[in-house]
Write an enzyme that holds these catalytic residues in place. Structure first.
Site, PDB file in Angstrom:
ATOM      1  CG  ASN A  43      43.923  44.927  70.575  1.00 12.11           C
ATOM      2  OD1 ASN A  43      44.485  43.667  70.450  1.00 12.11           O
ATOM      3  ND2 ASN A  43      43.419  45.554  69.653  1.00 12.11           N
ATOM      4  CG  ASP A  44      48.951  44.285  69.703  1.00 11.39           C
ATOM      5  OD1 ASP A  44      48.274  43.674  69.068  1.00 11.39           O
ATOM      6  OD2 ASP A  44      49.439  45.193  69.041  1.00 11.39           O
ATOM      7  CB  VAL A  45      50.101  43.925  76.386  1.00 13.20           C
ATOM      8  CG1 VAL A  45      50.901  45.082  75.754  1.00 13.20           C
ATOM      9  CG2 VAL A  45      48.826  44.861  76.632  1.00 13.20           C
TER      10      VAL A  45
ATOM     11  CB  ALA B  64      50.756  43.166  66.258  1.00 12.04           C
TER      12      ALA B  64
END
Length: 469
Positions: free
Chosen positions: A395-397, A436
């Protein structure tokens, strides 16, 4: 120490260094473990008393019996863990083993200090023993909390007003008591104060890790691992053991460097990880507003057509793949595409998963060839030449907000440029945000398609559909 004995310990130190070097690559990691273990065996067999003479030739006694019992029990627990714990639970086992190492170092330092209270200790030696007790206790309790967070007991940061102030007071009390004990190490009062220091250190370890979110556990585990190494090195000074000094220093320094590298990969200072409560409701505010575009779902058979007729496919694994235990299905899909002449690579983000190298370990367990694994820095320059980027539980990466949205809490974090590929297929259970707590801009891009469902089940459908094409 005699010259031949010094050469033996130098040789053991070289084996430790080579072992850590080999651990830097999945191809040589197993060899690295064996080399470092051989170095520890050499150091163990070369143990000598401070006044000279081999420890093992001084006559058998109860202590030797206890040592052998401890070694056998430890080998049994270690072997049982290695063979029975699933790869998806490896972060938890690492946290537990690291905590046990810290606890052992604290016990050695504390017991040696207690023995020395009868006649007094030099300030340097007393300081080393206290340092080992303090840092080892902190690592023990902190690792226990890290284990519980990795188990999902309380992943979100647990905070309260004035928490950092309270933690600071505890740390100040610990340092004050340790400073006094360093120069006043005699009598029963010193033992009582040592017990207070140990208890406060245990409390501080819990208080330090509780405010940190579950997704930051890779950094925490690495940092606690370095703490354990430093505690072991301090024990080496306390009992005049060169092997412990070298091994502990190597673990401490390498763990510290790894911690800094992972923080750099997240574009966050260590202080933000430890004290920022990242991932809490307040920390996540300020990013993700104003995302434009629509979600475009895709079915498994449609995704299979895109994959089967692509020339180059890049797979981006994330924590979702680990949770679904879908690494074997990923390898099966990769093999099927490879038989069709599709070039398949795996893009590995340094902080994907729940421990350093988590994705590498899972893919290695599924027998994915090492030469298919690419680090973020190596794969990003060619992502615009990728036909299909398959994002599995990450997701965030892969969130472009890290490049584009200055108000985002992850702005500046290096990411895998999945959005640069011609087509992106994102496999997710739902539209839930990542750690996040912000929207992922990638999901709304024109070239992105969302394949909803359990990763393992969806991959099985993909494999079946690819074979049918």
């Amino acid at each position: 120490m005699s010259s031949p004995l010094a050469l033996v310990f130098i040789g053991a130190s070289v084996l430790f260094i080579l072992g850590i070097k080999f651990l830097s690559s999945p191809k040589t990691a197993r060899l690295g473990n064996l080399v470092a273990a051989a170095g520890m065996l050499v150091a163990l067999l070369a143990l000598h008393k401070p006044e000279g003479g081999s420890v093992w030739l001084s006559g058998w006694n109860t202590n030797f019996t206890l040592i052998i019992v401890g070694i056998v029990v430890g080998l049994g627990i270690g072997a049982l863990g290695a063979y029975s714990v699933k790869m998806t639970a490896m972060p938890q086992m690492v946290a537990l083993f690291n905590g046990l190492g810290g606890g052992a170092a604290a016990l050695v330092g504390g017991l040696e200090f207690m023995h020395g209270t009868h006649g007094g200790l030099p300030a340097f030696i007393a300081g080393a023993m206290l340092f080992a007790t303090l840092i080892g206790s902190l690592s023990f309790s902190g690792s226990a909390i890290a284990y519980l967070k990795l188990e999902g007991k309380f992943e979100r940061p647990l905070t309260f007003p004035g928490q950092n102030f309270v933690n600071g007071l505890i740390l100040l009390a610990i340092l004050t008591l340790c400073g006094w004990l360093t120069f006043n190490s005699t009598g029963s009062a010193a033992i009582a104060i040592l017990a207070v220091v140990a208890v406060l250190a245990l409390i501080f370890g819990v208080a330090m890790v509780m405010p940190i979110g579950g997704a930051d556990m890779p950094v925490v585990i690495s940092l606690l691992n370095s703490f354990t190494g430093l505690a072991v090195a301090a024990d080496g000074f306390a009992i005049n053991n060169l092997a412990m000094i070298v091994a502990g220093t190597l673990v401490g320094s390498s763990g510290t460097l790894l911690t800094l590298l992972m923080c750099k990969a997240m574009n966050r200072p260590v202080t933000n990880v430890l004290f920022g409560a990242f991932g809490s409701g307040s920390a996540a505010k300020g990013g993700g507003e104003g995302v434009t575009g629509t979600i475009k779902p895709i079915q498994a058979d449609e995704a299979a057509v895109l994959l089967a007729y692509a020339q180059r496919v890049v797979v981006v694994p994330g924590y979702g793949m680990a949770v679904a235990q879908a690494q074997h299905q990923v390898r099966e899909l990769s093999d099927e595409l490879g038989q069709r002449g599709v070039e398949v690579q795996f893009a590995i983000h340094p902080v994907a998963g729940r421990m350093p190298g988590h994705m590498n370990v899972l893919l290695a367990e599924a027998n994915v060839p090492y030469d298919q694994l690419c680090e973020m820095e190596a794969i990003n320059p060619s992502m615009d030449r990728v036909d299909v980027c398959l994002v599995i539980g990450a997701n965030d990466v892969v969130n472009p907000a890290a490049r584009e949205d200055k108000s985002s809490p992850i702005y500046g974090m290096p990411i895998i440029d999945a959005d640069h590929s011609k087509t992106v297929i994102v496999m997710k259970r739902s539209m839930a945000a990542g750690f996040a707590g912000i929207e992922n801009h990638l999901f709304y891009r024109d070239n992105t398609r969302m394949l909803f469902g359990d990763a393992k089940a969806s991959l099985n459908e993909l494999v079946t559909a690819v074979k049918a094409n």
